[in-house]
Design an enzyme around this catalytic site. Structure first.
Site, short mmCIF file in Angstrom:
data_model
loop_
_atom_site.label_atom_id
_atom_site.label_comp_id
_atom_site.label_asym_id
_atom_site.label_seq_id
_atom_site.Cartn_x
_atom_site.Cartn_y
_atom_site.Cartn_z
CB CYS A 1 39.61 88.68 -0.19
SG CYS A 1 41.02 89.90 0.55
CG ASN B 1 39.02 94.35 1.87
OD1 ASN B 1 39.15 93.21 2.73
ND2 ASN B 1 39.71 93.94 0.09
CG HIS C 1 36.57 89.55 0.42
ND1 HIS C 1 36.54 89.71 1.74
CD2 HIS C 1 37.14 89.62 -0.91
CE1 HIS C 1 37.65 90.23 1.70
NE2 HIS C 1 37.94 91.10 0.60
O1 UT7 Z 1 40.14 91.77 -0.87
C1 UT7 Z 1 40.80 91.36 -2.57
C2 UT7 Z 1 41.04 91.98 -3.42
N1 UT7 Z 1 40.87 93.27 -3.97
C3 UT7 Z 1 40.17 93.39 -4.52
O2 UT7 Z 1 38.43 93.23 -4.78
C4 UT7 Z 1 40.47 95.21 -4.81
C5 UT7 Z 1 39.67 96.03 -6.31
N2 UT7 Z 1 39.90 96.54 -6.85
C6 UT7 Z 1 39.20 97.74 -6.81
O3 UT7 Z 1 38.66 97.68 -5.87
C7 UT7 Z 1 39.48 99.27 -6.81
O4 UT7 Z 1 40.07 98.44 -8.41
C8 UT7 Z 1 39.76 100.67 -6.17
C9 UT7 Z 1 39.11 100.66 -5.16
C10 UT7 Z 1 41.37 99.73 -5.94
C11 UT7 Z 1 40.11 101.67 -7.54
O5 UT7 Z 1 39.18 101.71 -8.31
P1 UT7 Z 1 39.42 101.84 -9.53
O6 UT7 Z 1 38.17 102.11 -10.15
O7 UT7 Z 1 39.83 100.48 -10.04
O8 UT7 Z 1 40.50 103.03 -9.34
P2 UT7 Z 1 41.70 103.28 -10.60
O9 UT7 Z 1 42.98 102.07 -10.09
O10 UT7 Z 1 41.64 102.16 -11.98
O11 UT7 Z 1 42.02 104.52 -10.32
C12 UT7 Z 1 41.62 106.20 -11.28
C13 UT7 Z 1 41.78 106.83 -10.43
C14 UT7 Z 1 43.93 106.89 -10.69
O12 UT7 Z 1 43.96 108.63 -11.47
P3 UT7 Z 1 44.39 108.89 -12.62
O13 UT7 Z 1 45.24 108.06 -13.46
O14 UT7 Z 1 42.68 108.31 -13.35
O15 UT7 Z 1 44.10 109.61 -12.70
C15 UT7 Z 1 44.23 107.39 -9.91
O16 UT7 Z 1 44.88 107.62 -9.33
O17 UT7 Z 1 41.88 107.55 -9.31
C16 UT7 Z 1 43.17 107.36 -8.84
N3 UT7 Z 1 43.17 107.36 -7.41
C17 UT7 Z 1 42.04 107.69 -6.12
N4 UT7 Z 1 41.68 109.08 -6.39
C18 UT7 Z 1 41.30 109.66 -4.94
C19 UT7 Z 1 43.43 105.71 -7.44
N5 UT7 Z 1 43.43 105.80 -5.38
C20 UT7 Z 1 42.83 107.03 -4.84
C21 UT7 Z 1 42.56 107.81 -4.02
N6 UT7 Z 1 41.89 108.86 -3.89
N7 UT7 Z 1 42.38 106.73 -2.50
#
Ligand code: UT7
Length: 330
Positions: free
Chosen positions: A117, A287, A257
């Site tokens: 990225c 993204n 980004h």
């Molecule tokens: O560009 C390159 C660099 N990348 C980044 O900068 C990305 C950085 N990360 C992020 O943007 C975020 O971490 C994400 C958008 C990928 C995820 O958001 P989050 O708030 O960190 O969610 P999480 O991974 O902690 O997941 C929270 C909950 C989980 O469920 P439990 O374990 O709390 O029951 C996940 O399983 O949300 C669940 N989850 C989803 N639910 C609905 C994960 N993906 C999804 C989804 N839809 N697509």
């Protein structure tokens, strides 16, 4: 005494595929919903490059053709092309070489930069150094990714985030101080564990097992990457401002980004910038990895004014991150 040469951006081009993949489409593919995606990422839809035989270079070509048209530049006169991508047409040769061939840029040398990225910032800084050296009259810098080629559309952790696109800028020498003024680039390979593609490289060449295990897709531990991204992007942007004695009010635009709206907000807040000064199109394109920053410049080109101080900032796989200060040239 001859004046110092800087690398000015003199034209911008961009390309996004027509096909849209909306949050509602994704609801039918994986266990997710529009509300979760919008509130956690800011994304509403992304563009997907469809069609047999279509690759990253097929987005690079129209983006570069647009900037050539705008600047009246014949592709034959391009001296160098650098393409930042993690989704090259092939492992080798470089996508830059393929794109130059398709463009008729027969006199250019070209190569790819792999910095995920942050790739566009790495490529821009490299291209700028070529111009600053006085040896080249123009360099085309492209950020392009066909992320849909490496996304597992059964994995809700990643498939809601990424999209396809390409953005390109033309760099030319300037003696009045316009263009790339400073750049801070950083990397930390220990971050590779949290964002990578497991197979297809020399560590784990493609095999029946790697395909069966779905290891040719982007893997991300989102929460960990998020923590590093918030800190990394904000810290490096603050460092760039400090080292150049730039105050919040001196900055016309932040071009972040587009990985997550929450990361963008944290960076803008740290820099003391109001929302109106931040380019955000994540809701429409998601993204697009190396393409996010040049696609913003492409969309906001008409709003940019000569002399505007523009700060570009990124964080991504590697880990890689960085920030670049540009004085807009037109
Ligand atoms: O560009 C390159 C660099 N990348 C980044 O900068 C990305 C950085 N990360 C992020 O943007 C975020 O971490 C994400 C958008 C990928 C995820 O958001 P989050 O708030 O960190 O969610 P999480 O991974 O902690 O997941 C929270 C909950 C989980 O469920 P439990 O374990 O709390 O029951 C996940 O399983 O949300 C669940 N989850 C989803 N639910 C609905 C994960 N993906 C999804 C989804 N839809 N697509």
């Amino acid at each position: 005494m001859s004046k110092k040469i800087t690398a000015a951006i003199t034209a911008v081009g961009g390309f996004v595929p027509e096909d849209k993949l909306t949050n509602f489409d994704l609801e039918k593919m994986v266990d997710t919903n529009d509300e979760w995606i919008r509130t956690r990422t800011g994304i509403e839809e992304r563009r997907i490059l469809k069609g047999e035989g279509k690759a990253t270079s097929d987005m690079v070509v129209p983006a570069v053709q647009e900037l050539c048209r705008k600047r009246g530049l014949d592709p034959k006169d391009i001296e160098c092309m650098i393409v930042a991508t993690v989704t090259p047409d092939m492992v080798f040769p470089a996508t830059a070489n393929i794109a130059c061939d398709k463009l008729g840029a027969v006199n250019a040398f070209g190569f790819d930069v792999s910095a995920a990225c942050s790739g566009f910032l790495y490529a821009l800084t490299t291209g700028a150094a070529f111009i600053e050296s006085g040896r080249y009259k123009n360099v085309v810098v492209v950020g392009a990714d066909k992320m849909s080629a490496i996304i597992d559309y059964t994995d809700r952790n990643t498939c809601v985030i990424f999209g396809d696109g390409a953005g390109a800028v033309l760099l030319e020498p300037n003696e009045d101080g316009y263009g790339v003024r400073d750049s801070i680039l950083k990397s930390d390979g220990s971050g590779r564990h949290y964002l990578h593609m497991k197979a297809g490289g020399s560590l784990k060449p493609a095999s029946i097992e790697t395909v069966t295990n779905r290891e040719h897709f982007a893997y991300q531990e989102g929460k960990t990457v998020f923590k590093f991204a918030v800190k990394g992007m904000a810290d490096v942007s603050a460092e760039l401002m400090e080292r150049n004695d730039l105050q919040s009010e001196d900055i016309a635009w932040l071009v972040p980004h587009q990985a997550n709206l929450r990361i963008i907000d944290a960076t803008a807040e740290r820099m003391g910038l109001p929302k109106e000064k931040v380019m955000i199109n994540i809701q429409r394109y998601g993204n697009t990895t190396a393409a996010t920053i040049p696609l913003c410049l492409w969309e906001w080109e008409k709003d940019l004014k000569k002399g505007d101080n523009v700060v570009l900032a990124a964080f991504g796989g590697g880990f890689t991150w960085g920030a670049t200060w540009i004085k807009w040239a037109y």
